[in-house]
Design an enzyme around this catalytic site. Structure first.
Site, PDB file in Angstrom:
ATOM      1  N   ALA A  49       0.915  -1.385   0.196  1.00  0.00           N
ATOM      2  CA  ALA A  49      -0.329   0.013   0.066  1.00  0.00           C
ATOM      3  C   ALA A  49       1.015   1.254  -0.197  1.00  0.00           C
ATOM      4  O   ALA A  49       2.052   1.159   0.520  1.00  0.00           O
ATOM      5  CB  ALA A  49      -0.558   0.198   1.103  1.00  0.00           C
ATOM      6  N   ASP A  50       0.235   2.166  -0.661  1.00  0.00           N
ATOM      7  CA  ASP A  50       0.696   3.473  -0.690  1.00  0.00           C
ATOM      8  C   ASP A  50       0.688   3.782   0.239  1.00  0.00           C
ATOM      9  O   ASP A  50       1.001   5.398   0.530  1.00  0.00           O
ATOM     10  CB  ASP A  50       1.064   4.274  -2.196  1.00  0.00           C
ATOM     11  CG  ASP A  50       2.041   3.499  -3.402  1.00  0.00           C
ATOM     12  OD1 ASP A  50       2.934   3.525  -2.590  1.00  0.00           O
ATOM     13  OD2 ASP A  50       1.704   4.345  -4.419  1.00  0.00           O
ATOM     14  N   ARG A  51      -0.546   4.541   0.876  1.00  0.00           N
ATOM     15  CA  ARG A  51      -0.786   5.276   1.399  1.00  0.00           C
ATOM     16  C   ARG A  51      -2.256   3.954   2.430  1.00  0.00           C
ATOM     17  O   ARG A  51      -3.177   3.700   1.702  1.00  0.00           O
ATOM     18  CB  ARG A  51      -1.505   6.841   1.493  1.00  0.00           C
ATOM     19  CG  ARG A  51      -1.973   7.382   2.323  1.00  0.00           C
ATOM     20  CD  ARG A  51      -2.370   8.800   1.268  1.00  0.00           C
ATOM     21  NE  ARG A  51      -1.585   9.179   0.975  1.00  0.00           N
ATOM     22  CZ  ARG A  51      -0.869  10.792   1.598  1.00  0.00           C
ATOM     23  NH1 ARG A  51      -1.571  11.233   2.262  1.00  0.00           N
ATOM     24  NH2 ARG A  51       0.138  11.611   0.358  1.00  0.00           N
ATOM     25  N   ALA A  55      -4.965   2.385  -0.877  1.00  0.00           N
ATOM     26  CA  ALA A  55      -4.438   2.989  -2.104  1.00  0.00           C
ATOM     27  C   ALA A  55      -3.181   2.436  -2.485  1.00  0.00           C
ATOM     28  O   ALA A  55      -1.912   2.136  -2.043  1.00  0.00           O
ATOM     29  CB  ALA A  55      -3.639   4.332  -2.175  1.00  0.00           C
ATOM     30  N   TYR A  84      -3.170   3.754  -9.512  1.00  0.00           N
ATOM     31  CA  TYR A  84      -2.937   3.747  -8.347  1.00  0.00           C
ATOM     32  C   TYR A  84      -4.957   3.798  -8.017  1.00  0.00           C
ATOM     33  O   TYR A  84      -5.720   4.049  -9.015  1.00  0.00           O
ATOM     34  CB  TYR A  84      -3.064   4.855  -7.347  1.00  0.00           C
ATOM     35  CG  TYR A  84      -2.010   4.500  -6.823  1.00  0.00           C
ATOM     36  CD1 TYR A  84      -0.488   3.234  -5.765  1.00  0.00           C
ATOM     37  CD2 TYR A  84      -0.543   5.834  -7.622  1.00  0.00           C
ATOM     38  CE1 TYR A  84       0.302   3.865  -6.551  1.00  0.00           C
ATOM     39  CE2 TYR A  84       0.785   6.058  -7.943  1.00  0.00           C
ATOM     40  CZ  TYR A  84       1.624   4.829  -7.129  1.00  0.00           C
ATOM     41  OH  TYR A  84       2.235   4.820  -7.189  1.00  0.00           O
TER      42      TYR A  84
END
Length: 349
Positions: free
Chosen positions: A232-234, A242, A308
């Site tokens: 996950a990026d966030r 995300a 994304y």
């Protein structure tokens, strides 16, 4: 790339995208992961100030110089929170250093040391994620001795400072002798799975199969997947995440086939300021990533590819962190705030 003695991977055969020695930084031109970008940004500025000879400002001016550079670096990556988190922590370090220092070099030295600590901490964090994730997944399976795990995009050593997040979980399962097979998707449109993840798996002699993105559902239908683990990026405060485009489709398929779907991410990927995934800024990347990638055909694209997608918390079985696995509280909700508070309390204690 050779083993980097600065990050705690001495004697490890793991591939690395970051090779740092004080005053010098080498980066593999294939990495794109949020943790790796955060660490490389911090270290690139450390290298700059290590070789900065003509700065004659005050400690406060040195702190301002570093803060301006960090702000510029953060502007390059809006979706991934790791970079902004690292910048915020480094600003706090230089601000405190400036208040106590008598010269600018002391401020620069404090920054360099803090960036180097981040490098070592990222590897330790990834190994903890791998350990917690492997143990949790085994405990959730009827037969924990023969597991097949599917992953998406690249979350390994080439996306972090070393070892990896979701791929770190797969590594840990393999090292414990319970991984029967890893499945990695191509990850269209830029093929991070086929170019990077498959390469890492082959390099480390982990039994693996590369599949087309569109083949994942059929694989699940045939009961060949024990669990799905992605990065996950966030992560928003409610557990929405995300991650690379295509992850949402995998999450839906996993839910339909009753297969657990896990997100593996360090606490630096969590953003408590966002109540849900609706507030996450989604990067829109160049159409060239789809049109010019190997395997792609055509010369037009009506709508640029979003790089994304948002995974809703209802699709996620658990979030694997370096402090343990966040599970739902008897409902469809994650109590992330309570988990982080307890994790921080343990660190202080």
């Amino acid at each position: 790339m050779a083993t980097n003695p600065s990050n705690g991977l001495e004697g490890d055969n793991t591939l690395q995208s970051i090779c740092y020695h004080r005053g010098s930084l080498q980066l593999l031109d294939q990495f794109r992961g949020a943790p790796a970008i955060a660490i490389s940004a911090a270290l690139s500025l450390a290298v700059e100030v290590s070789n900065l000879e003509n700065f004659n400002g005050t400690p406060v001016e040195a702190a301002s110089f570093l803060a301006g550079k960090l702000d510029y670096l953060v502007s390059s990556r809006p979706t991934a929170v790791n970079l902004s988190d690292a910048a915020t922590k480094l600003k706090e370090v230089v601000s405190k250093a400036a208040a106590a220092a008598s010269d600018c070099q002391s401020v620069f030295q404090a920054y360099i040391e803090a960036a180097e600590i981040m490098l070592a901490d990222d590897v330790a964090s990834n190994k903890a994620i791998g350990s917690y994730g492997a143990r949790f997944i085994q405990n959730q399976q009827k037969d924990p001795t023969k597991l097949s795990v599917l992953t998406h995009c690249n979350t390994g050593s080439l996306a972090t400072a070393g070892y990896g997040t979701a791929l770190g979980v797969i590594r840990a399962l393999h090292s414990e002798g319970v991984l029967e097979r890893a499945y990695c998707t191509e990850t269209r449109p830029f093929n991070q799975g086929s170019r990077l993840t498959a390469f890492e798996l082959v390099h480390e002699k982990i039994p693996a199969t590369l599949i087309a993105d569109s083949a994942a559902a059929a694989l699940m239908k045939d009961s060949k997947v024990s669990a799905v683990v992605v990065g996950a990026d966030r992560v928003a405060a409610n557990g929405d995440t995300a991650n690379k485009i295509g992850t949402y489709s995998l999450a839906l398929c996993a839910m339909h086939h009753n297969i657990p779907f896990y997100v593996a991410a360090p606490l630096t990927s969590f953003d408590s300021s966002l109540s849900s995934g609706k507030e996450i800024i989604i990067e829109e990347r160049s159409p060239k990533e789809m049109l010019n990638a190997r395997g792609g055909l055509g010369n037009k694209l009506l709508h640029p590819e979003f790089q994304y997608g948002i995974q809703l918390l209802i699709l996620i079985s658990g979030i694997i962190t370096e402090k343990g696995v966040i599970t739902k509280t008897g409902t469809d909700d994650f109590d992330i705030k309570d988990f982080i508070n307890r994790a921080v309390g343990q660190c202080i204690a």
